[in-house]
Write a protein that holds these residues in place. Sequence first.
Motif, PDB file in Angstrom:
ATOM      1  N   MET A  45     -41.093 -10.629 -24.366  1.00  0.00           N
ATOM      2  CA  MET A  45     -42.052 -11.228 -23.360  1.00  0.00           C
ATOM      3  C   MET A  45     -43.036 -12.689 -24.839  1.00  0.00           C
ATOM      4  O   MET A  45     -43.537 -12.215 -25.519  1.00  0.00           O
ATOM      5  N   ILE A  46     -43.411 -13.643 -24.191  1.00  0.00           N
ATOM      6  CA  ILE A  46     -44.533 -14.950 -24.835  1.00  0.00           C
ATOM      7  C   ILE A  46     -45.419 -14.519 -23.369  1.00  0.00           C
ATOM      8  O   ILE A  46     -45.687 -15.249 -22.445  1.00  0.00           O
ATOM      9  N   VAL A  47     -46.699 -13.281 -24.207  1.00  0.00           N
ATOM     10  CA  VAL A  47     -47.783 -13.576 -22.900  1.00  0.00           C
ATOM     11  C   VAL A  47     -49.361 -14.159 -23.955  1.00  0.00           C
ATOM     12  O   VAL A  47     -49.701 -13.564 -24.191  1.00  0.00           O
ATOM     13  N   PRO A  48     -49.559 -15.739 -23.348  1.00  0.00           N
ATOM     14  CA  PRO A  48     -51.002 -15.939 -23.363  1.00  0.00           C
ATOM     15  C   PRO A  48     -51.710 -14.686 -22.872  1.00  0.00           C
ATOM     16  O   PRO A  48     -52.796 -15.365 -23.297  1.00  0.00           O
ATOM     17  N   SER A  49     -51.717 -14.393 -21.687  1.00  0.00           N
ATOM     18  CA  SER A  49     -52.568 -13.564 -21.362  1.00  0.00           C
ATOM     19  C   SER A  49     -52.973 -12.270 -21.804  1.00  0.00           C
ATOM     20  O   SER A  49     -54.047 -11.782 -21.667  1.00  0.00           O
ATOM     21  N   HIS A  50     -51.908 -12.208 -22.969  1.00  0.00           N
ATOM     22  CA  HIS A  50     -52.130 -10.792 -24.039  1.00  0.00           C
ATOM     23  C   HIS A  50     -53.283 -10.872 -24.705  1.00  0.00           C
ATOM     24  O   HIS A  50     -53.025 -10.990 -25.965  1.00  0.00           O
ATOM     25  N   PHE A  51     -54.005 -11.374 -24.460  1.00  0.00           N
ATOM     26  CA  PHE A  51     -55.381 -12.723 -25.446  1.00  0.00           C
ATOM     27  C   PHE A  51     -56.074 -11.290 -26.428  1.00  0.00           C
ATOM     28  O   PHE A  51     -56.890 -11.934 -26.978  1.00  0.00           O
ATOM     29  N   VAL A  52     -56.113 -10.350 -25.663  1.00  0.00           N
ATOM     30  CA  VAL A  52     -57.611  -8.953 -26.201  1.00  0.00           C
ATOM     31  C   VAL A  52     -56.932  -8.652 -27.082  1.00  0.00           C
ATOM     32  O   VAL A  52     -55.889  -8.068 -27.191  1.00  0.00           O
ATOM     33  N   HIS A 151     -60.323  -7.624 -14.516  1.00  0.00           N
ATOM     34  CA  HIS A 151     -61.563  -7.807 -15.115  1.00  0.00           C
ATOM     35  C   HIS A 151     -61.565  -8.319 -16.464  1.00  0.00           C
ATOM     36  O   HIS A 151     -61.408  -9.618 -16.724  1.00  0.00           O
ATOM     37  N   THR A 152     -59.804  -7.982 -16.435  1.00  0.00           N
ATOM     38  CA  THR A 152     -58.988  -9.135 -17.609  1.00  0.00           C
ATOM     39  C   THR A 152     -58.865 -10.167 -17.311  1.00  0.00           C
ATOM     40  O   THR A 152     -58.547 -11.486 -17.848  1.00  0.00           O
ATOM     41  N   ALA A 153     -58.240 -10.878 -15.819  1.00  0.00           N
ATOM     42  CA  ALA A 153     -57.938 -12.010 -14.981  1.00  0.00           C
ATOM     43  C   ALA A 153     -59.025 -12.678 -15.556  1.00  0.00           C
ATOM     44  O   ALA A 153     -58.953 -13.855 -15.959  1.00  0.00           O
ATOM     45  N   LYS A 154     -60.558 -12.688 -14.865  1.00  0.00           N
ATOM     46  CA  LYS A 154     -61.681 -13.433 -14.805  1.00  0.00           C
ATOM     47  C   LYS A 154     -62.140 -13.979 -16.505  1.00  0.00           C
ATOM     48  O   LYS A 154     -61.831 -15.237 -16.702  1.00  0.00           O
ATOM     49  N   LEU A 155     -61.582 -12.803 -17.541  1.00  0.00           N
ATOM     50  CA  LEU A 155     -61.674 -13.433 -18.824  1.00  0.00           C
ATOM     51  C   LEU A 155     -60.586 -14.311 -19.078  1.00  0.00           C
ATOM     52  O   LEU A 155     -61.155 -15.143 -20.220  1.00  0.00           O
ATOM     53  N   ALA A 156     -59.376 -13.687 -18.849  1.00  0.00           N
ATOM     54  CA  ALA A 156     -58.296 -15.297 -18.450  1.00  0.00           C
ATOM     55  C   ALA A 156     -58.706 -16.622 -18.762  1.00  0.00           C
ATOM     56  O   ALA A 156     -59.012 -17.321 -18.900  1.00  0.00           O
ATOM     57  N   GLU A 157     -59.736 -16.098 -17.282  1.00  0.00           N
ATOM     58  CA  GLU A 157     -59.838 -17.650 -16.748  1.00  0.00           C
ATOM     59  C   GLU A 157     -60.606 -18.082 -17.667  1.00  0.00           C
ATOM     60  O   GLU A 157     -60.909 -19.985 -17.731  1.00  0.00           O
TER      61      GLU A 157
END
Length: 253
Positions: A45-52, A151-157
Amino acid sequence: MKVLIIGGGIIGMACAYFLREEGCEVTVVDRGDLATGCSYGNAGMIVPSHFVPLAAPGVISQGLRWLLDAESPFYVKPRRDRGLLRWAWHFYRASQPRRVERAKPILRDLSLLSKRLFKDWARQLDFSFAFTEGGLLMACRSGRGLEEEVHTAKLAEKLGIEAQVLDPRDLAEREPQLSDEVSGAVYYPGDAHLHPQLLLAGLRRQLSERGVRFLANWEVQDFERDGRRLRAVVGERGRITADELVIASGSLS
């Protein structure tokens, strides 16, 4: 320039690729057979969504439970070692909220750059490694899990990463085969996926054809120095001289 890379996973292979592009004489050594390990066995997986970052608030308490579990993703063999204690202290300091907030945009940028480079490789290399920009769906079975993912989605945005929250009806339309026990999901359209084994095997073949030397089952035991400068790397099977050294041996680093 002669460059020695310790570690034949994706980091070592990528370093070998770009260093060879610059005209360097490159040797890659690995303690394994260059066909196994984390880079071969991961999900691709290449996941910019995993930023934490892994070191984050709450991870310490979870990590203490994982430390002694050999099947966990955070297992560290217990031993009396000053270096291990120093590492644990730095990990604890890195999990402080201020440090985590500073790390998030850096991890995002690293992931976005990685995705662009993988995309370039998909166009340029003479083999396919099943690179697909299909996004990532994080499905949640419990309401609490969904709440945390939203909650993570809001941080991502806030970081400029697109995230779509899906309720059970939206999810059923997108993925009708999912269990109806799923309470919702978050979809990250910017994430991508590839086949790690195809990529690593193809890179090794192509780099070998371009003159990169690979030494499997070659374990590093010591370093020869001249003052602060590296002269050679020593193993059971001899010594290798180099002008520069890249350490890319994963957790063993």
